[in-house]
Design a protein around this motif. Structure first.
Motif, PDB file in Angstrom:
ATOM      1  N   ALA A 114      86.098 -40.511   6.237  1.00 41.56           N
ATOM      2  CA  ALA A 114      85.928 -40.593   4.783  1.00 41.56           C
ATOM      3  C   ALA A 114      85.155 -41.854   4.409  1.00 41.56           C
ATOM      4  O   ALA A 114      84.280 -41.828   3.528  1.00 41.56           O
ATOM      5  N   ALA A 115      85.465 -42.977   5.085  1.00 38.90           N
ATOM      6  CA  ALA A 115      84.758 -44.228   4.806  1.00 38.90           C
ATOM      7  C   ALA A 115      83.293 -44.107   5.185  1.00 38.90           C
ATOM      8  O   ALA A 115      82.409 -44.630   4.502  1.00 38.90           O
ATOM      9  N   SER A 116      83.024 -43.400   6.291  1.00 37.87           N
ATOM     10  CA  SER A 116      81.649 -43.231   6.739  1.00 37.87           C
ATOM     11  C   SER A 116      80.852 -42.409   5.721  1.00 37.87           C
ATOM     12  O   SER A 116      79.690 -42.718   5.424  1.00 37.87           O
ATOM     13  N   LYS A 117      81.482 -41.376   5.168  1.00 36.33           N
ATOM     14  CA  LYS A 117      80.789 -40.564   4.153  1.00 36.33           C
ATOM     15  C   LYS A 117      80.536 -41.379   2.892  1.00 36.33           C
ATOM     16  O   LYS A 117      79.500 -41.243   2.244  1.00 36.33           O
ATOM     17  N   LYS A 118      81.499 -42.246   2.544  1.00 35.02           N
ATOM     18  CA  LYS A 118      81.309 -43.120   1.381  1.00 35.02           C
ATOM     19  C   LYS A 118      80.144 -44.074   1.632  1.00 35.02           C
ATOM     20  O   LYS A 118      79.314 -44.308   0.752  1.00 35.02           O
ATOM     21  N   PHE A 119      80.091 -44.605   2.862  1.00 34.15           N
ATOM     22  CA  PHE A 119      79.002 -45.508   3.223  1.00 34.15           C
ATOM     23  C   PHE A 119      77.656 -44.802   3.088  1.00 34.15           C
ATOM     24  O   PHE A 119      76.703 -45.347   2.514  1.00 34.15           O
TER      25      PHE A 119
ATOM     26  N   ASN B 243      78.144 -52.433  10.375  1.00 35.17           N
ATOM     27  CA  ASN B 243      78.713 -52.372   9.030  1.00 35.17           C
ATOM     28  C   ASN B 243      80.237 -52.356   9.079  1.00 35.17           C
ATOM     29  O   ASN B 243      80.901 -52.861   8.180  1.00 35.17           O
ATOM     30  N   TYR B 244      80.808 -51.807  10.157  1.00 34.82           N
ATOM     31  CA  TYR B 244      82.270 -51.837  10.273  1.00 34.82           C
ATOM     32  C   TYR B 244      82.767 -53.280  10.388  1.00 34.82           C
ATOM     33  O   TYR B 244      83.731 -53.675   9.730  1.00 34.82           O
ATOM     34  N   ASN B 245      82.120 -54.085  11.212  1.00 29.50           N
ATOM     35  CA  ASN B 245      82.559 -55.477  11.374  1.00 29.50           C
ATOM     36  C   ASN B 245      82.369 -56.283  10.087  1.00 29.50           C
ATOM     37  O   ASN B 245      83.166 -57.171   9.775  1.00 29.50           O
TER      38      ASN B 245
ATOM     39  N   GLU C  28      82.260 -50.357  19.279  1.00 31.62           N
ATOM     40  CA  GLU C  28      83.412 -50.968  18.604  1.00 31.62           C
ATOM     41  C   GLU C  28      84.087 -50.025  17.629  1.00 31.62           C
ATOM     42  O   GLU C  28      85.190 -50.308  17.153  1.00 31.62           O
ATOM     43  N   VAL C  29      83.435 -48.907  17.332  1.00 31.92           N
ATOM     44  CA  VAL C  29      84.013 -47.947  16.396  1.00 31.92           C
ATOM     45  C   VAL C  29      83.244 -46.627  16.526  1.00 31.92           C
ATOM     46  O   VAL C  29      82.107 -46.614  16.968  1.00 31.92           O
ATOM     47  N   SER C  30      83.920 -45.526  16.198  1.00 31.45           N
ATOM     48  CA  SER C  30      83.224 -44.245  16.117  1.00 31.45           C
ATOM     49  C   SER C  30      83.527 -43.653  14.751  1.00 31.45           C
ATOM     50  O   SER C  30      84.694 -43.545  14.356  1.00 31.45           O
ATOM     51  N   TRP C  31      82.513 -43.259  14.029  1.00 34.79           N
ATOM     52  CA  TRP C  31      82.648 -42.896  12.612  1.00 34.79           C
ATOM     53  C   TRP C  31      83.614 -41.730  12.382  1.00 34.79           C
ATOM     54  O   TRP C  31      84.169 -41.584  11.295  1.00 34.79           O
ATOM     55  N   ASN C  32      83.839 -40.892  13.420  1.00 38.04           N
ATOM     56  CA  ASN C  32      84.687 -39.706  13.226  1.00 38.04           C
ATOM     57  C   ASN C  32      85.983 -39.789  14.032  1.00 38.04           C
ATOM     58  O   ASN C  32      86.582 -38.777  14.361  1.00 38.04           O
ATOM     59  N   GLU C  33      86.444 -41.021  14.364  1.00 39.15           N
ATOM     60  CA  GLU C  33      87.629 -41.132  15.225  1.00 39.15           C
ATOM     61  C   GLU C  33      88.927 -40.782  14.502  1.00 39.15           C
ATOM     62  O   GLU C  33      89.937 -40.500  15.150  1.00 39.15           O
ATOM     63  N   ASN C  34      88.949 -40.795  13.182  1.00 40.13           N
ATOM     64  CA  ASN C  34      90.124 -40.342  12.427  1.00 40.13           C
ATOM     65  C   ASN C  34      89.671 -40.019  10.999  1.00 40.13           C
ATOM     66  O   ASN C  34      88.560 -40.394  10.581  1.00 40.13           O
ATOM     67  N   PRO C  35      90.504 -39.335  10.213  1.00 40.60           N
ATOM     68  CA  PRO C  35      90.089 -38.938   8.852  1.00 40.60           C
ATOM     69  C   PRO C  35      89.746 -40.116   7.947  1.00 40.60           C
ATOM     70  O   PRO C  35      88.819 -40.028   7.138  1.00 40.60           O
ATOM     71  N   LYS C  36      90.474 -41.237   8.065  1.00 40.06           N
ATOM     72  CA  LYS C  36      90.169 -42.396   7.211  1.00 40.06           C
ATOM     73  C   LYS C  36      88.778 -42.942   7.515  1.00 40.06           C
ATOM     74  O   LYS C  36      88.007 -43.258   6.607  1.00 40.06           O
ATOM     75  N   MET C  37      88.464 -43.052   8.812  1.00 38.80           N
ATOM     76  CA  MET C  37      87.159 -43.579   9.192  1.00 38.80           C
ATOM     77  C   MET C  37      86.046 -42.616   8.755  1.00 38.80           C
ATOM     78  O   MET C  37      84.983 -43.042   8.285  1.00 38.80           O
TER      79      MET C  37
END
Length: 404
Positions: free
Chosen positions: A283-288, A304-306, A272-281
């Motif tokens: 950055a959010a993944s690194k924050k997580f 955690n994305y959902n 449903e998501v890939s942590w590195n699919e764009n810069p916003k995602m």
């Protein structure tokens, strides 16, 4: 007369102070999520996503402090229904979220309909949640198995092989994955050479894998999750299934992938998501990762994305409705909502008729040579709106308009 004036002034003071005190009272969101059971690790991830979203919102929605009130679903529908009722009756919650596993989601959704409170199912994917078991009070964040199964099967039939064997977790969610993969198989000329169904709690897959290895299949299509799947992933390598055929999951959680040894990471999967699919995602993944250094998955995972999107959806709907307390206003505001704070290139869209959130589905390939966080590669992205159930397949309409 003087005494009456004093009493009157006291009452006026109470009336002036009371609304302020009420406005400052925290708004409780009830979280029914597994702390124990087959999906306990997934539950921890979805709750982490909710906490992260709330932190990004400064802990408030519409200027009001929000608290997450968590009760353990035990990965069990009956227990989940009891916890949902407890949150409504004892804690007076009007909004429920959570629900790893579809059967738990349906149980909580039924309680929400009975008590007329809003429920956002975070991590249940079976079709029934937005079709046969859909109701006016229930929304679903995770992609449907129609979207995931069809996307995985479309990629498989175009790229990996035409002779398929199915391994299916024997409950509603597992059946959904296999159903939609079969739908694509039948339309594209692929053929089925067999299926085995395994009950929840299966940890020894030796007899099934021996049958599959000798089946002559080119593709093993799997719908299996939780701790059962962690055991299965290890045994796929042990029984050298990857030497015989390609392995494709209709849905995979990254939390299942990180504990594996490199040679055990070889499957394809819809996610449903890939942590590195764009810069916003990213950055959010690194924050997580920084907020939750001990999380089972070190990146933005489906779970955690959902959880994150559920809280953002409630926030955006509350702002649109101008209310956090009025359940019907929140429901109507969610219908047709474009969730802009979703960390993706395009907003997620909430279907008014089915209450399904529609966004991108990725097909990834696990990489045994990957290092650090980079243990898979994105092969292709599909939009869920292209593969979700059509109106002909699913004529349900639970919208505000249909209630009139």
């Amino acid at each position: 007369m003087k005494r009456i004036w004093i009493v009157g002034l006291m009452l006026l003071g109470v009336l002036l102070v009371a609304p302020q005190a009420m406005a400052e009272e925290p708004f409780k969101i009830g979280v029914v999520s597994p702390v124990s059971g087959n999906y306990g690790d997934h539950g921890a991830l979805e709750r982490a996503g909710m906490e992260m979203a709330l932190k990004d919102l400064g802990g408030k929605i519409l200027g009001r402090t929000v608290e997450l009130e968590v009760l353990d679903s035990e990965s069990n529908p009956d227990a989940a229904a009891r916890r949902a009722r407890s949150l409504i009756e004892k804690d007076q919650v009007k909004v429920l979220v959570g629900g790893v596993s579809s059967s738990v989601g349906m149980a909580v959704g039924a309680v929400a309909e009975e008590r007329k409170v809003l429920y956002v199912c975070t991590n249940g994917n079976s079709d029934e949640l937005t079709s046969a078991k859909a109701n006016h009070y229930q929304f679903r964040v995770g992609a449907s198995m129609a979207a995931l199964g069809r996307a995985a099967a479309t990629y498989a039939t175009n790229n990996l092989g035409k002779k398929w064997f199915y391994l299916t977790h024997d409950y509603s969610w597992g059946h959904s994955g296999t159903r939609w993969a079969r739908d694509v198989m039948e339309k594209t000329g692929a053929t089925e050479v067999g299926e085995v169904k395994v009950p929840l709690g299966t940890r020894d897959f030796s007899s099934q894998l021996l049958q599959i290895r000798n089946s002559g299949a080119e593709v093993l299509m799997i719908t299996c999750a939780g701790f059962d799947n962690v055991a299965l992933l290890k045994q796929l390598a042990e029984y050298k299934i990857y030497d015989k055929m390609k392995v494709v999951y209709t849905l995979m959680e990254y939390v299942d992938m990180y504990p594996l040894d490199p040679d055990e990471r070889q499957a394809y999967a819809a996610v449903e998501v890939s942590w590195n699919e764009n810069p916003k995602m990213e950055a959010a993944s690194k924050k997580f990762e920084k907020m939750f250094p001990d999380a089972a998955a070190p990146v933005m995972d489906n779970g955690n994305y959902n959880g994150y999107i559920a809280i953002m959806m409630i926030n955006e709907a509350a702002n649109k409705a101008g209310s956090l307390d009025d359940v019907e206003k929140l429901i109507c505001a969610m219908e047709g909502l474009e969730i802009t704070n979703n960390l993706r290139a395009q907003p997620s869209y909430v279907s008014p008729k089915t209450h399904q959130v529609l966004s991108t589905v990725d097909i990834v390939k696990a990489n045994p040579e990957g290092k650090g966080l980079n243990i898979w590669d994105v092969q292709k992205a599909y939009h869920a709106s292209e593969y979700d159930m059509t109106e002909e397949e699913n004529p349900v309409d639970v919208s505000c308009g249909a209630q009139k």
